[in-house]
Design an enzyme around this catalytic site. Structure first.
Site, short mmCIF file in Angstrom:
data_model
loop_
_atom_site.label_atom_id
_atom_site.label_comp_id
_atom_site.label_asym_id
_atom_site.label_seq_id
_atom_site.Cartn_x
_atom_site.Cartn_y
_atom_site.Cartn_z
N ASP A 161 -6.87 -12.70 0.42
CA ASP A 161 -7.82 -12.37 1.67
C ASP A 161 -8.88 -11.44 1.47
O ASP A 161 -9.50 -11.26 2.42
CB ASP A 161 -6.91 -12.54 2.72
N ASP B 53 -9.73 13.78 7.31
CA ASP B 53 -9.08 13.07 6.45
C ASP B 53 -9.38 13.60 4.78
O ASP B 53 -9.66 12.45 4.20
CB ASP B 53 -9.49 11.46 6.82
N HIS C 164 -9.61 7.79 3.45
CA HIS C 164 -9.94 6.53 3.86
C HIS C 164 -11.10 5.64 4.09
O HIS C 164 -11.49 4.60 4.59
CB HIS C 164 -8.93 6.33 5.14
N TYR D 151 -4.60 14.22 -3.01
CA TYR D 151 -4.97 13.33 -1.67
C TYR D 151 -5.95 14.06 -0.92
O TYR D 151 -6.00 14.53 0.15
CB TYR D 151 -3.84 13.37 -0.80
N GLU E 99 -5.88 6.28 -2.09
CA GLU E 99 -6.25 5.28 -1.36
C GLU E 99 -6.48 4.04 -1.94
O GLU E 99 -5.92 2.87 -1.66
CB GLU E 99 -7.21 5.72 -0.36
N HIS F 200 1.77 4.25 -3.08
CA HIS F 200 1.56 5.71 -2.92
C HIS F 200 2.70 6.45 -3.65
O HIS F 200 2.42 7.38 -4.51
CB HIS F 200 1.62 6.39 -1.39
N HIS G 39 0.77 -1.20 -0.08
CA HIS G 39 -0.08 -0.10 0.00
C HIS G 39 0.72 1.03 0.04
O HIS G 39 0.53 2.12 -0.84
CB HIS G 39 -0.89 0.09 1.24
N GLU G 40 2.01 1.23 1.04
CA GLU G 40 2.66 2.42 0.83
C GLU G 40 3.53 2.69 -0.31
O GLU G 40 3.74 3.95 -0.89
CB GLU G 40 3.79 2.57 2.29
C1 LIG Z 1 -2.38 2.87 9.11
C2 LIG Z 1 -2.51 4.10 8.32
C3 LIG Z 1 -2.86 5.41 8.89
C4 LIG Z 1 -2.92 6.58 8.08
C5 LIG Z 1 -2.68 6.40 6.65
C6 LIG Z 1 -2.38 5.39 6.20
C7 LIG Z 1 -2.02 5.30 4.54
O1 LIG Z 1 -1.07 4.72 4.18
O2 LIG Z 1 -2.87 5.81 3.86
C8 LIG Z 1 -2.15 4.05 6.73
O3 LIG Z 1 -1.77 3.12 6.39
C9 LIG Z 1 -2.53 2.21 5.66
O4 LIG Z 1 -3.75 2.60 5.32
C10 LIG Z 1 -2.10 0.62 5.35
C11 LIG Z 1 -3.08 -0.31 4.36
C12 LIG Z 1 -2.86 -0.42 5.94
CA LIG Z 2 -4.30 -8.78 3.42
ZN LIG Z 3 -2.94 5.04 2.11
#
Ligand SMILES: Cc1cccc(C(=O)O)c1OC(=O)C1CC1
Ligand SMILES: [Ca+2]
Ligand SMILES: [Zn+2]
Length: 318
Positions: free
Chosen positions: A193, A238, A243, A165, A174, A154, A150-151
């Site tokens: 999953d 947010d 998210h 964003y 996202e 980005h 995921h990261e």
């Molecule tokens: C845990 C978390 C908090 C805030 C932003 C993000 C973000 O990277 O947008 C984040 O990471 C995720 O969403 C990963 C996929 C679980």
């Molecule tokens: Ca997973």
């Molecule tokens: Zn993210």
């Protein structure tokens, strides 16, 4: 002086043993993976419980098994898995397709609150950062491949569509990160999953996750455009619920991937992200970009094309 690419072992956050690519210089081993055809390296740092890059993680015997090294072992290993996915499946050399360094820091804390562990992970424009989690909401976040995917996605997005964003573009930003985090994890584990962050979210509770792609409403996300959640376009909100509202395109992706599979979906989503989407793309633009990408790759009016039209129509888009 002596130096060499070496392979060491490491213990991950969840207690597993991993073989890792390390670098030896004058008898000291570091988390520097120089095995990829990059200009840079994959390197992993310890931020020392600060908001910083920190210092590269080293070890004297190439066995990275101490408690403090676990999060780094996972961040380092999974960064390599995600690099391999984008190179092998899409011929993309690192996030910028220029082979740039992939830098991760673990034991990172929130710059506004250095007093406690950070329940967060992020791409900060130049590198990935991972908090340790407070042990209740999260454990160390680099322990989850779909989080690392995921990261790093980005970063891919920032160097391609560069979706702003906030609001719908931010929810797409996202969603594309969830999509590729999930696809990378499924490819590595051999099965999908449909969950995000399940391995690091609430370590004391089994069976839950941060988000569900197949059933976004299970974790408080909408799964239809009619249920788009209006939130303030502020940090507090947010940025308009990026998210939260990502549940809508995530559900569309589930509909599509459930019909045509993850590999074809990954090819179509990658082409849309890198060839058609732009910084202000709205949900309808993503549908159209994905339709165009499916037509480009698999032909007009094919099974793939129709799966996208149907998958988005089912969530009220198009
Ligand atoms: C845990 C978390 C908090 C805030 C932003 C993000 C973000 O990277 O947008 C984040 O990471 C995720 O969403 C990963 C996929 C679980
Ligand atoms: Ca997973
Ligand atoms: Zn993210």
């Amino acid at each position: 002086i002596q130096h060499a690419e070496t392979t060491g072992t490491g213990t991950g956050v969840l207690g597993d043993t991993k073989t890792i690519n390390t670098y030896e210089q004058s008898g000291t081993y570091s988390l520097s993976d120089r095995t990829k055809p990059m200009n840079g390296n994959i390197e992993t740092y310890d931020a020392g419980d600060q908001w910083a890059t920190g210092t590269i993680v080293t070890d004297s015997d190439n066995n990275f098994t101490s408690s403090r090294q676990k999060a780094a072992v996972d961040a380092h290993f999974y960064a390599g898995v995600v690099y391999d996915y984008f190179k092998e499946e899409h011929n993309r050399n690192s996030y910028d397709n220029q082979g740039s360094d992939i830098i991760s820091s673990v034991h990172v804390r929130d710059q506004n609150d250095l007093s406690r562990p950070w329940n967060n992970a992020a791409w900060v424009g130049t590198q990935m950062v991972y908090g340790d989690g407070d042990g209740s909401t999260f454990t160390a976040l680099s322990a989850s491949l779909d989080v690392v995917g995921h990261e790093l996605t980005h970063a891919v997005t920032d160097f391609s569509a560069d979706l702003v964003y906030e609001l719908e573009p931010g929810a797409l930003n996202e969603s594309f990160s969830d999509v590729f985090g999930l696809i990378v994890e499924a490819g590595y584990e051999g099965s999908v999953d449909w969950l995000l962050g399940e391995e690091v979210y609430t370590p004391g509770i089994s069976g839950d996750a941060l988000r569900s792609i197949s059933n976004p409403t299970q974790y408080g996300q909408p799964d239809h455009y009619d249920d788009f959640v209006v939130l303030p376009n502020t940090q507090q909100g947010d940025w308009g619920g990026v998210h939260t509202n990502s549940g809508i395109p995530n559900k569309a992706f589930y509909n599509i991937a459930n019909t045509i599979g993850l590999d074809k979906s990954g090819q179509i989503y990658y082409r849309a992200l890198t060839q058609y989407l732009t910084s202000q793309s709205q949900f309808i633009d993503a549908r159209n970009a994905l339709l165009q990408s499916a037509a480009d790759i698999y032909g007009e009016d094919g099974v793939e094309y129709n799966a996208i039209a149907d998958g988005f129509a089912a969530v009220g888009i198009g």
